[in-house]
Motif scaffolding. Sequence first.
Motif, short mmCIF file in Angstrom:
data_model
loop_
_atom_site.label_atom_id
_atom_site.label_comp_id
_atom_site.label_asym_id
_atom_site.label_seq_id
_atom_site.Cartn_x
_atom_site.Cartn_y
_atom_site.Cartn_z
N LEU A 182 -5.97 7.21 1.04
CA LEU A 182 -6.23 6.09 1.89
C LEU A 182 -5.08 5.11 1.85
O LEU A 182 -4.68 5.00 2.97
CB LEU A 182 -7.53 6.99 2.06
CG LEU A 182 -8.23 7.06 2.52
CD1 LEU A 182 -10.28 7.23 2.59
CD2 LEU A 182 -7.96 8.59 3.65
N GLY A 183 -5.48 4.06 0.95
CA GLY A 183 -4.72 3.32 0.94
C GLY A 183 -2.99 3.83 1.33
O GLY A 183 -2.71 2.80 2.14
N THR A 184 -2.61 4.44 0.64
CA THR A 184 -1.24 4.66 0.39
C THR A 184 -0.78 5.71 2.00
O THR A 184 0.14 5.03 2.43
CB THR A 184 -0.63 5.93 -0.39
OG1 THR A 184 -0.71 5.59 -1.54
CG2 THR A 184 0.53 6.56 -0.47
N SER A 185 -1.95 6.12 2.82
CA SER A 185 -1.45 6.88 3.89
C SER A 185 -1.86 5.98 4.71
O SER A 185 -0.99 5.95 5.50
CB SER A 185 -2.67 8.19 4.29
OG SER A 185 -2.81 8.54 2.89
N TYR A 186 -2.32 4.76 4.63
CA TYR A 186 -2.49 3.70 5.97
C TYR A 186 -1.40 3.40 5.68
O TYR A 186 -0.80 2.78 6.94
CB TYR A 186 -4.21 2.55 5.40
CG TYR A 186 -4.45 1.54 6.86
CD1 TYR A 186 -3.53 1.64 8.03
CD2 TYR A 186 -3.39 0.78 6.00
CE1 TYR A 186 -4.91 0.37 8.34
CE2 TYR A 186 -3.67 -0.71 6.76
CZ TYR A 186 -4.24 -0.31 8.12
OH TYR A 186 -4.15 -1.63 9.37
N GLY A 187 -0.97 2.64 4.94
CA GLY A 187 0.09 1.65 4.34
C GLY A 187 1.68 2.52 5.10
O GLY A 187 2.41 1.65 5.94
N LEU A 188 1.99 3.46 5.08
CA LEU A 188 2.66 4.17 5.38
C LEU A 188 3.33 4.25 6.73
O LEU A 188 3.89 4.11 7.24
CB LEU A 188 2.78 6.08 4.82
CG LEU A 188 3.09 6.38 3.46
CD1 LEU A 188 3.10 6.91 2.89
CD2 LEU A 188 4.83 5.61 2.65
N LEU A 207 0.70 -1.31 -0.10
CA LEU A 207 -0.08 -0.12 -0.12
C LEU A 207 0.86 1.90 -0.35
O LEU A 207 0.71 2.36 -0.82
CB LEU A 207 -1.10 -0.10 1.29
CG LEU A 207 -2.12 -1.08 1.46
CD1 LEU A 207 -3.29 -1.17 2.80
CD2 LEU A 207 -2.90 -0.77 0.11
N ALA A 208 1.64 1.54 1.01
CA ALA A 208 3.00 2.49 0.80
C ALA A 208 3.50 2.51 -0.82
O ALA A 208 3.73 3.92 -0.73
CB ALA A 208 3.69 2.00 1.50
#
Length: 235
Positions: A168-174, A55-56
């Motif tokens: 949101l997926g990127t943010s959650y993964g980070l 995700l990140a």
Amino acid sequence: MPVSALPRALSALVGLPVLLFALITWQVVVDGPLVGVDERVSRGLVHPDRFSELLADLGNVPVAVPVLVVALAYAAWHGRARGADRWWLPPLAGAVAMMLVPALVAPLKEWTDRPGTPAVPPAVGHYPSGHTATAVVAYGAATLLLLGTLRSPAVRRALVALCAVLVLGTSYGLVRRGYHWPLDVVASWCLGAVLLAGVWLVVRHTPAGRRTPPGVSRSTRRSSSGTPSSSNGPS
């Protein structure tokens, strides 16, 4: 365009993120109480795994920027095909917004000098999150550019939902992977919102143009709409 002519909604969309970004940056620089809350929240959320890493990666430049490039090219082709006067302006705004991401994020990272989470090797320069800002601007600008080319409300809603899922997926993964503190991500949301507001303003105030059927010239279209020409005027 004068600031007084900006819509109230746009002023709020710009003003609130700017204030929030200033507050978070101040807390990071002075190591304020908000940073302590941020670190406690991070400890409860961090759980490195393969899924969070994938995700990140949605915020990586080789992943997000090509999506924007495709949207820029399609928006330019679509606007020119419809005969828009300044068809190049919205794609240019999207490209400029993307170029501003590293120009703004890099100095902020160096100035704030924030260390990373315990889940990553010791390093500084984690604030704000460059991956989050890249995802917000790349996917957000692509969405704003493509919305003007779509007629179906259902497809437009689906595109906005897809953009939200990617960001949101990127943010959650980070945060889950431990690459960034939560405030790093929130600050980049604010930064991206300001840049996207500029793109939205350009898109909103650029004439869409009118499609001319293939093989029909502008003079023919004017004649068919009732404007006299040399061939059908009074003898």
